[in-house]
Design an enzyme around this catalytic site. Structure first.
Site, PDB file in Angstrom:
ATOM      1  CE  LYS A 132      -3.671  -2.413   2.266  1.00 19.10           C
ATOM      2  NZ  LYS A 132      -4.427  -2.725   3.402  1.00 19.10           N
ATOM      3  CD  GLU A 216      -7.227   5.143   4.565  1.00 17.57           C
ATOM      4  OE1 GLU A 216      -6.177   5.252   4.007  1.00 17.57           O
ATOM      5  OE2 GLU A 216      -8.051   4.662   4.439  1.00 17.57           O
ATOM      6  NE  ARG A 307      -6.360 -11.142  -2.935  1.00 16.98           N
ATOM      7  CZ  ARG A 307      -7.547 -10.752  -2.752  1.00 16.98           C
ATOM      8  NH1 ARG A 307      -8.466 -11.079  -3.557  1.00 16.98           N
ATOM      9  NH2 ARG A 307      -7.955  -9.582  -1.798  1.00 16.98           N
TER      10      ARG A 307
END
Lengths: 517, 165
Positions: A132, A216, A307
């Site tokens: 990330k 965040e 994925r």
């Protein structure tokens, strides 16, 4: 017209470069991969734990290798055991599915070292896009909006305080290696921050073996929209439009659909452009998904899943492209045979995840034996499941037991078909999320398409508790069964011991045979 | 036959079951025809108002567990005995057994014996099917007995601790 064929090449396709693969996963996705493999003429070897050795994918696979007993840690998550199984069965490739080792770059790298094809991205690209921190940094460089928050892993509670102060409360703490809602905490007030941060770290360590967390700003009423991407080893990048996955509970998706009718054409374009940019920047190949939160007609990039995803069937239904098969062919260094213009979408698809969880007990897992199973079918219905009558859902792994996918020309038709399918569907043996989905589909806010990521939580017991009709039926059934029992006293039929204890219903056999007061 | 059943919210309902004409009526409402469908392993379904509803039913004394058409119900048969029992215990003497709702492993015990707890406090964290499940206190009181330790594997309905309200 769910399966429109793409007319692409005049020559017969060359046989896949991959001739054999190890399916290092379980449940419905293992079955899905084996099916794709069979269609490509690939010899599929299933790596199954002792608990799964007689599961449906194990019955369908060309060959089965045992991973031994135990939970995920000793079996599907054990890098060494999986590599060993691949060598033992002499396969060329390993398909990790989703979850388990699918997003582990160490595993991908190890496959490369062992001369096994990892069906997925290169370790290098996975390390970049799957991380990330890297993905967000790159997104900023590419001028893709991201949610304000920590640029890097938050070192300690003190740093968390500083960042939270800068972006403003409420804030969200989440595990760097996470996904699917584990290791996530929402903090409303500064006084709760320290505890939440420490417990998120602890949960991250437990689930992923890595305590890195970041923080965040928490958006008020966002939608979850994601773009399905695929890219090949020659650098061709294609998008397969978006999916809307706003129906979640504690960041676990419950229902997904495609397309998302509530984003503007312009916003969709910007998300697609951002996704293409990121895939190119990481020199990524394989299939992946770029996730965005859409709030007030602004899209914020959140993360990339390197994925195949649980909800891939909705995109398959509207585009007619087999994503799992594509992933395998790309790993075999084949070229994507269609241009972006040839990717067309048509109609609307919805997926309901049926989990072995009881919505009435806070979605607690309810492993158990399938006593009776009726799967829905008919026009526009697809069911991806590994359930079969007599199968026991083990308590060792996750609780997804079936995915019901409905396809229609319009969203309304798809919802209608889904309602019909869920009415037909029977899983007797343990509580599931089936009643939850029935109530959700009847809910006006959902039908109008006005859901957001915390819709389910906001609705409270309306979606989890039975409605009046269901409660009345429950009472009447209880009464008539009691009356029936008094009419025909039980003939002392012993209950097998292995059934009694682990059941969600009732107590031990001794308790069940207890006399009336 | 008349039966009284308590639902999850504590409301008592009166049901009239006619086992001869096979009808059931709830709280004096119109009688609805029913049918019990038996399979090789006992009762498989009930037909209520012409709709077949798959069912699983178990009884532990007066506690009834029902899984009807996928919906779980935890009901109680209201008997004179149960009524008197509740009246005798009263709210003051409340001894609450906190049971494990799921099989799993105890990953954390957040309280100690003798500790005061408030309703909603997290008492135990249970790890099952890859999820951390927080088990919170159903009432305020004192932890009078602590019956599990961290790392212990527990079955469903295992008594975790006892709270004295």
């Amino acid at each position: 017209m769910a399966f429109r064929r793409l007319r692409i090449r005049k020559r017969a396709p060359r046989p896949s470069r991959i001739q054999s693969m190890l399916v290092a996963n379980r449940g419905e996705i293992a079955l899905r991969i084996i099916r794709a493999g069979w269609e490509l003429g690939i010899h599929s070897v299933l790596a199954a734990s002792e608990a799964d050795i007689d599961s449906l994918p194990a019955r369908v696979a060309d060959q089965v290798v045992s991973l031994g007993g135990g939970g995920a840690g000793e079996t599907y998550l054990s890098l060494e055991r999986i590599i060993e199984a691949a060598k033992e069965s002499e396969v060329q490739a390993i398909h990790p599915g989703y979850g388990f080792l699918s997003e582990n770059p160490t595993f991908s790298r190890r496959c490369e070292e062992e001369d096994l094809i990892f069906i997925g991205p290169s370790a290098d690209a996975m390390e970049k896009l799957g991380d990330k921190v890297w993905a967000k940094k790159k997104a900023e460089e590419l001028k893709i909006p991201i949610i304000p928050g920590s640029k890097d892993v938050v070192k300690d509670a003190r740093e968390a305080f500083q960042i939270a102060k800068r972006v403003g409360y409420p804030v969200l703490i989440k595990a760097a290696a996470g996904g699917g809602g584990r290791g996530m905490r929402v903090v409303q007030h500064p006084r709760d921050l320290k505890n939440a941060f420490l417990s998120a770290q602890q949960e991250a360590t437990l689930a992923f073996g890595d305590d890195a967390c970041f923080l965040e700003k928490y958006l008020a009423k966002p939608r979850h929209v994601e773009i399905q991407m695929m890219a090949d080893t020659r650098g061709q990048v294609r998008h397969l439009f978006e999916r809307e996955c706003s129906i979640q509970r504690r960041h676990q998706k419950l229902l997904e659909e495609a397309p998302c009718l509530k984003v503007s054409h312009l916003l969709r374009r910007s998300m697609i452009q951002a996704s293409i940019g990121l895939v190119r920047a990481a020199k990524y190949y394989g299939v992946c998904t770029m996730e965005f939160l859409v709030d007030r007609n602004r899209a914020y990039f959140i993360e990339c899943n390197t994925r195949v995803q649980v909800e891939h069937p909705v995109t398959e239904q509207i585009t007619g492209i087999d994503i799992v098969r594509a992933g395998i062919r790309i790993a075999g260094r084949e070229k994507i045979p269609f241009s972006q213009h040839q990717v067309k979408r048509q109609g609307h698809a919805i997926e309901c995840r049926i989990n072995a969880e009881d919505p009435r007990r806070g979605f607690a897992p309810t492993p158990g034996r399938v006593e009776e199973l009726i799967l829905p079918a008919g026009p526009g219905i697809r069911v991806d499941t590994h359930l079969c009558p007599g199968y026991t859902v083990p308590d060792l792994y996750d609780s997804l037991v079936a995915k019901v996918i409905a396809f229609g020309r319009t969203r309304k038709e798809a919802i209608n078909r889904m309602e019909r399918a869920l009415r037909e569907m029977v899983i007797r043996g343990f509580p599931t999320t089936l009643p939850f989905h029935r109530r959700l589909l009847a809910h006006q806010t959902f039908r109008r398409g006005k859901s957001w990521t915390r819709f389910v939580e906001q609705q409270g017991s309306r979606l989890t508790e039975p409605d009046d009709l269901e409660s009345e039926r429950g009472l009447m059934a209880a009464a008539l069964l009691l009356a029936d029992e008094e009419d025909h006293p039980p003939v002392g039929k012993p209950i097998p011991e292995d059934q009694g204890a682990s059941w969600a219903l009732g107590g031990t056999p001794e308790q069940q045979d207890a006399p009336w007061n | 036959m008349e039966l009284k059943i308590r639902d999850e919210s504590g409301c008592v309902h009166t049901l009239e079951v006619d086992t001869v004409s096979k009808t059931v009526s709830l709280n004096g409402a119109e009688s609805i025809p029913y049918q019990i469908i038996r399979g090789s392993e006992g009762i498989e379904a009930v037909r209520l108002d012409h709709r077949r509803l798959p069912v699983e039913f178990s009884r532990d004394g007066i506690r009834l567990s029902l899984l009807l058409d996928g919906v779980s119900h935890a009901l109680e048969r209201e008997t004179t005995y149960a009524f008197l029992q509740r009246a005798k215990e009263g709210p003051q003497q409340g001894r609450i057994e906190l049971r494990s709702p799921i099989p799993g492993i105890i990953s954390a015990v957040e309280v100690t014996k003798g500790e005061k707890v408030k309703k909603g406090d997290v008492l135990v964290v249970l790890q099952a099917m890859k999820m951390e499940n927080e088990i919170s206190s159903p009432a305020s009181g004192v932890v009078s007995e602590l019956l599990v330790v961290e790392g212990e594997k527990v079955a469903i309905d295992h008594i975790l601790l006892i709270i004295k309200a």
